[in-house]
Design an enzyme around this catalytic site. Structure first.
Site, PDB file in Angstrom:
ATOM      1  N   HIS A   1      86.258 -48.756  32.910  1.00  0.00           N
ATOM      2  CA  HIS A   1      85.159 -49.270  31.751  1.00  0.00           C
ATOM      3  C   HIS A   1      84.472 -49.903  33.064  1.00  0.00           C
ATOM      4  O   HIS A   1      82.930 -49.806  32.583  1.00  0.00           O
ATOM      5  CB  HIS A   1      86.284 -50.323  31.318  1.00  0.00           C
ATOM      6  CG  HIS A   1      84.949 -51.747  30.399  1.00  0.00           C
ATOM      7  ND1 HIS A   1      84.390 -52.748  31.426  1.00  0.00           N
ATOM      8  CD2 HIS A   1      84.643 -51.356  29.326  1.00  0.00           C
ATOM      9  CE1 HIS A   1      83.619 -53.163  30.837  1.00  0.00           C
ATOM     10  NE2 HIS A   1      83.787 -52.240  29.461  1.00  0.00           N
ATOM     11  N   ASN A   2      85.099 -50.990  34.199  1.00  0.00           N
ATOM     12  CA  ASN A   2      83.908 -52.118  35.019  1.00  0.00           C
ATOM     13  C   ASN A   2      82.754 -50.542  35.086  1.00  0.00           C
ATOM     14  O   ASN A   2      81.502 -50.609  35.790  1.00  0.00           O
ATOM     15  CB  ASN A   2      84.295 -52.940  35.386  1.00  0.00           C
ATOM     16  CG  ASN A   2      84.868 -53.969  35.263  1.00  0.00           C
ATOM     17  OD1 ASN A   2      84.617 -54.151  33.872  1.00  0.00           O
ATOM     18  ND2 ASN A   2      84.927 -55.248  35.922  1.00  0.00           N
TER      19      ASN A   2
ATOM     20  N   SER B   1      87.668 -57.966  28.138  1.00  0.00           N
ATOM     21  CA  SER B   1      85.947 -57.633  28.778  1.00  0.00           C
ATOM     22  C   SER B   1      85.171 -58.783  27.736  1.00  0.00           C
ATOM     23  O   SER B   1      85.870 -58.599  26.923  1.00  0.00           O
ATOM     24  CB  SER B   1      85.828 -56.639  28.249  1.00  0.00           C
ATOM     25  OG  SER B   1      83.822 -55.770  29.390  1.00  0.00           O
TER      26      SER B   1
ATOM     27  N   LYS C   1      90.495 -51.517  32.946  1.00  0.00           N
ATOM     28  CA  LYS C   1      89.600 -52.372  32.595  1.00  0.00           C
ATOM     29  C   LYS C   1      88.908 -52.295  34.217  1.00  0.00           C
ATOM     30  O   LYS C   1      87.308 -52.792  33.824  1.00  0.00           O
ATOM     31  CB  LYS C   1      90.089 -53.118  32.748  1.00  0.00           C
ATOM     32  CG  LYS C   1      88.776 -54.957  33.285  1.00  0.00           C
ATOM     33  CD  LYS C   1      87.797 -55.046  31.842  1.00  0.00           C
ATOM     34  CE  LYS C   1      86.417 -56.210  31.762  1.00  0.00           C
ATOM     35  NZ  LYS C   1      86.387 -56.583  33.896  1.00  0.00           N
TER      36      LYS C   1
ATOM     37  N   GLU D   1      80.257 -48.661  33.041  1.00  0.00           N
ATOM     38  CA  GLU D   1      79.307 -49.653  33.399  1.00  0.00           C
ATOM     39  C   GLU D   1      78.348 -49.931  33.937  1.00  0.00           C
ATOM     40  O   GLU D   1      77.265 -49.934  34.464  1.00  0.00           O
ATOM     41  CB  GLU D   1      80.128 -51.638  33.123  1.00  0.00           C
ATOM     42  CG  GLU D   1      78.725 -52.507  33.022  1.00  0.00           C
ATOM     43  CD  GLU D   1      79.858 -53.808  33.152  1.00  0.00           C
ATOM     44  OE1 GLU D   1      81.232 -54.196  32.461  1.00  0.00           O
ATOM     45  OE2 GLU D   1      79.793 -55.134  33.521  1.00  0.00           O
TER      46      GLU D   1
HETATM   47  P1  NDP Z   1      87.039 -68.789  38.122  1.00  0.00           P
HETATM   48  O1  NDP Z   1      87.529 -67.562  37.931  1.00  0.00           O
HETATM   49  O2  NDP Z   1      85.929 -69.751  38.512  1.00  0.00           O
HETATM   50  O3  NDP Z   1      88.684 -69.890  38.313  1.00  0.00           O
HETATM   51  C1  NDP Z   1      88.274 -70.851  37.963  1.00  0.00           C
HETATM   52  C2  NDP Z   1      89.569 -71.437  37.977  1.00  0.00           C
HETATM   53  O4  NDP Z   1      91.110 -71.355  38.951  1.00  0.00           O
HETATM   54  C3  NDP Z   1      89.973 -73.141  37.271  1.00  0.00           C
HETATM   55  O5  NDP Z   1      90.615 -73.108  36.660  1.00  0.00           O
HETATM   56  C4  NDP Z   1      90.769 -73.491  38.762  1.00  0.00           C
HETATM   57  O6  NDP Z   1      91.378 -74.881  39.175  1.00  0.00           O
HETATM   58  C5  NDP Z   1      91.746 -72.099  39.132  1.00  0.00           C
HETATM   59  N1  NDP Z   1      92.327 -72.566  40.203  1.00  0.00           N
HETATM   60  C6  NDP Z   1      91.158 -71.727  41.399  1.00  0.00           C
HETATM   61  N2  NDP Z   1      92.424 -71.773  42.536  1.00  0.00           N
HETATM   62  C7  NDP Z   1      93.260 -71.641  41.960  1.00  0.00           C
HETATM   63  C8  NDP Z   1      94.587 -72.248  42.717  1.00  0.00           C
HETATM   64  N3  NDP Z   1      95.173 -71.789  43.719  1.00  0.00           N
HETATM   65  N4  NDP Z   1      96.062 -72.742  41.748  1.00  0.00           N
HETATM   66  C9  NDP Z   1      95.492 -72.775  40.421  1.00  0.00           C
HETATM   67  N5  NDP Z   1      94.282 -72.802  39.626  1.00  0.00           N
HETATM   68  C10 NDP Z   1      93.443 -72.341  40.586  1.00  0.00           C
HETATM   69  O7  NDP Z   1      87.223 -68.835  36.854  1.00  0.00           O
HETATM   70  P2  NDP Z   1      86.253 -67.756  35.369  1.00  0.00           P
HETATM   71  O8  NDP Z   1      86.863 -68.315  34.076  1.00  0.00           O
HETATM   72  O9  NDP Z   1      85.163 -67.336  35.627  1.00  0.00           O
HETATM   73  O10 NDP Z   1      87.538 -66.678  35.313  1.00  0.00           O
HETATM   74  C11 NDP Z   1      89.241 -66.572  35.194  1.00  0.00           C
HETATM   75  C12 NDP Z   1      89.403 -64.974  35.872  1.00  0.00           C
HETATM   76  O11 NDP Z   1      88.900 -64.231  34.628  1.00  0.00           O
HETATM   77  C13 NDP Z   1      88.734 -65.102  37.164  1.00  0.00           C
HETATM   78  O12 NDP Z   1      90.119 -63.396  37.284  1.00  0.00           O
HETATM   79  C14 NDP Z   1      87.696 -63.347  36.453  1.00  0.00           C
HETATM   80  O13 NDP Z   1      87.884 -62.709  37.774  1.00  0.00           O
HETATM   81  C15 NDP Z   1      88.052 -63.107  35.650  1.00  0.00           C
HETATM   82  N6  NDP Z   1      86.501 -63.051  34.638  1.00  0.00           N
HETATM   83  C16 NDP Z   1      86.279 -61.826  33.961  1.00  0.00           C
HETATM   84  C17 NDP Z   1      85.539 -62.205  33.049  1.00  0.00           C
HETATM   85  C18 NDP Z   1      85.650 -61.233  31.661  1.00  0.00           C
HETATM   86  O14 NDP Z   1      84.532 -60.808  31.534  1.00  0.00           O
HETATM   87  N7  NDP Z   1      85.966 -60.302  31.811  1.00  0.00           N
HETATM   88  C19 NDP Z   1      84.101 -62.888  33.759  1.00  0.00           C
HETATM   89  C20 NDP Z   1      84.348 -63.714  34.225  1.00  0.00           C
HETATM   90  C21 NDP Z   1      85.250 -63.914  35.187  1.00  0.00           C
HETATM   91  P3  NDP Z   1      90.682 -75.973  38.804  1.00  0.00           P
HETATM   92  O15 NDP Z   1      89.592 -76.634  37.909  1.00  0.00           O
HETATM   93  O16 NDP Z   1      91.719 -76.857  39.238  1.00  0.00           O
HETATM   94  O17 NDP Z   1      90.065 -76.079  40.009  1.00  0.00           O
END
Ligand code: NDP
Length: 477
Positions: free
Chosen positions: A185-186, A128, A182, A189
């Site tokens: 937590h959300n 988070s 987590k 939130e």
């Molecule tokens: P995204 O959720 O936008 O995902 C994009 C990434 O996933 C890119 O690297 C993309 O690769 C890859 N991807 C998508 N589909 C595939 C696939 N089929 N095979 C391989 N790679 C794939 O990225 P975020 O950085 O925003 O979030 C990552 C994770 O973190 C998510 O699970 C999200 O829920 C979580 N998250 C958590 C947050 C937090 O505060 N904890 C905040 C934001 C997100 P490519 O570049 O090739 O498209």
């Protein structure tokens, strides 16, 4: 030289986690489905530490020292499964796959069980703090085996936020425990944000204050027991002026709250476990209600009181009363969330240490607050506490706040200002403290129409009344 950890999935979150690891002196292998992101990271931030960019999954795996530790930070759901499957083929027994995305804990349990069969450790971890947190120090909630934490823990603790020198990261428990915590937590939130939003609505509706003035009130609150990240950013949002119109920013935003679903999960699981997390549920429903544009348009103008501002001593007291109501409602919402963790822990045999959870939420995450240090202390003093509401300091604070709390809720009702969060928290409090609940009558009704039986106050066993004969005999002629 080989890398001590690797990150695959280099969108905002993965990239920032990788940079955070490198800045702490760890050699980090980099991989992403499309090469572009890997290349960009290495080019733009290569000077921040030791990175080993890899342009195929095999190259990535070969760059890692053993046990290999692969952090997967890709889109939640099917993409996560696809990436896990791909790496499971290439890794060897003892290696660790870490899912740092927002997975549902049931998926984490499923994935953990499948990988364990193949001798791999699977760690579902909550992270988070958003993008900024990932780079500068998030709050980290890892599940998975104890053994996996031995190698992974020190790295995660390195990059986590620190409060009083203590990392905001600790092993939560086996399999899905980290993602469950987590999730809660959300959920908390959501509840906290809703309570803060209601406070704003009350100050505006009952006092007629402008957002900038309310921002000042929140700033003052933020120097006291409500000191928290959410109050701090609320003050900033309220003080913000829309450049295009010169109006308060909050007045030009469409009043329909969205959600990505973790609050909904928390409520669903709360129902499954039978834990009354009414604060989280009301907050989730409040977002849902706000989003029903058609329903709201159709019901515009339904009768009700107008929001006449308060005057006299009631007006003078009101902001302070709202602070007390907010604090008391917040204690209830957090108490409920911790009860849900307790219940999940018991259901799945996780043995989660609630004091440690409170401790690692003190920094890095969205609900970080001074308040969490008090919760940590409460659970450290009484790990078996049935609810935070019975811990000495919280009990006294809520009892002391209750006159103001009741007064605020009745003012809200009188003026027609919706306060589902404040109201449900107070109803929960009164529900718990009641000597007798009308649940007795509900049991009677159930026995009447469905022969569901009831238990008695004066003896063991279950009872059923022959309503057809007994009630008939009692009916007035
Ligand atoms: P995204 O959720 O936008 O995902 C994009 C990434 O996933 C890119 O690297 C993309 O690769 C890859 N991807 C998508 N589909 C595939 C696939 N089929 N095979 C391989 N790679 C794939 O990225 P975020 O950085 O925003 O979030 C990552 C994770 O973190 C998510 O699970 C999200 O829920 C979580 N998250 C958590 C947050 C937090 O505060 N904890 C905040 C934001 C997100 P490519 O570049 O090739 O498209």
């Amino acid at each position: 030289k080989k890398a001590s950890i690797g990150v695959t999935g280099l969108a905002v979150m993965g990239r920032n986690l990788a940079r955070n690891l490198a800045r702490h002196g760890h050699t980090v292998a980099l991989h992403n489905r499309s090469e572009q992101r890997t290349r960009e990271l290495a080019e733009q931030f290569g000077s921040e530490g030791d990175f080993i960019p890899a342009y195929s999954a095999r190259e990535f795996v070969n760059a890692l020292e053993r046990p290999r530790q692969v952090v997967v930070m890709v889109k939640a759901g099917a993409p996560t499964d696809a990436v896990i499957d791909e790496f499971a083929e290439l890794l060897e027994p003892g290696d660790v796959i870490v899912d740092a995305g927002n997975a549902h804990f049931a998926d984490t349990r499923r994935r953990e069980a499948a990988l364990r069969e193949r001798g791999l450790h699977f760690v579902g971890t909550g992270v988070s703090g958003g993008e900024e947190g990932a780079l500068h120090g998030p709050s980290i909630m890892p599940g998975g085996s104890k053994e996996s934490y031995e190698s992974l823990g020190p790295l995660l603790e390195d990059i986590a936020a620190k409060v009083d020198g203590t990392p905001c990261c600790a092993h939560i428990g086996p399999d899905g425990a980290g993602h469950f915590v987590k999730m809660v937590h959300n959920g908390i939130e959501y509840a906290d944000m809703q309570l803060i939003a209601e406070s704003f609505d009350l100050l505006r509706g009952a006092l007629g204050y402008e957002p900038a003035r309310i921002a000042e009130i929140f700033r003052t609150w933020n120097t006291g027991r409500l000191d928290s990240y959410l109050i701090e950013i609320t003050a900033e949002v309220l003080a913000h002026t829309d450049a295009a119109t010169g109006k308060p920013f909050v007045d030009v935003v469409l009043d329909q709250a969205e959600q990505k679903g973790t609050g909904r999960w928390t409520v669903q699981i709360g129902l499954d476990l039978g834990i009354p997390i009414t604060g989280i549920a009301e907050a989730t429903f409040a977002r849902s209600l706000s989003g029903h544009a058609n329903l709201r348009a159709a019901t515009k103008g339904l009768g009700g009181p107008s929001r006449t501002p308060l005057s006299g001593s009631e007006a003078e007291r009101f902001a302070d009363d709202v602070e007390q109501a907010l604090y008391a409602s917040k204690v209830v919402a957090y108490a409920q969330g911790f009860n849900q963790i307790q219940a999940g822990s018991a259901e799945y045999g996780w043995n989660v240490d609630l004091g440690s959870v409170a401790s690692l939420w003190r920094g890095g995450c969205i609900i970080r607050a001074k308040f969490l240090d008090d919760i940590r202390a409460a659970f450290e003093a009484g790990p078996e506490l049935p609810t935070l509401l019975t811990s000495g300091d919280f009990r006294k604070a809520v009892e002391d706040a209750q006159d103001a709390w009741r007064s605020v809720v009745s003012t809200a009702v009188r003026l027609g200002i919706p306060t589902p969060g404040f109201s449900t928290a107070l109803a929960y409090y009164d529900g718990l403290r009641a000597d007798r609940l009308p649940a007795a009558l509900v049991q009677g009704q159930r026995d009447y129409f469905g022969a569901h039986t009831y238990r008695r106050v004066d003896g063991e066993g279950s009872f059923h009344t022959e309503w057809a004969t007994e009630a008939r005999a009692e009916r007035p002629a």
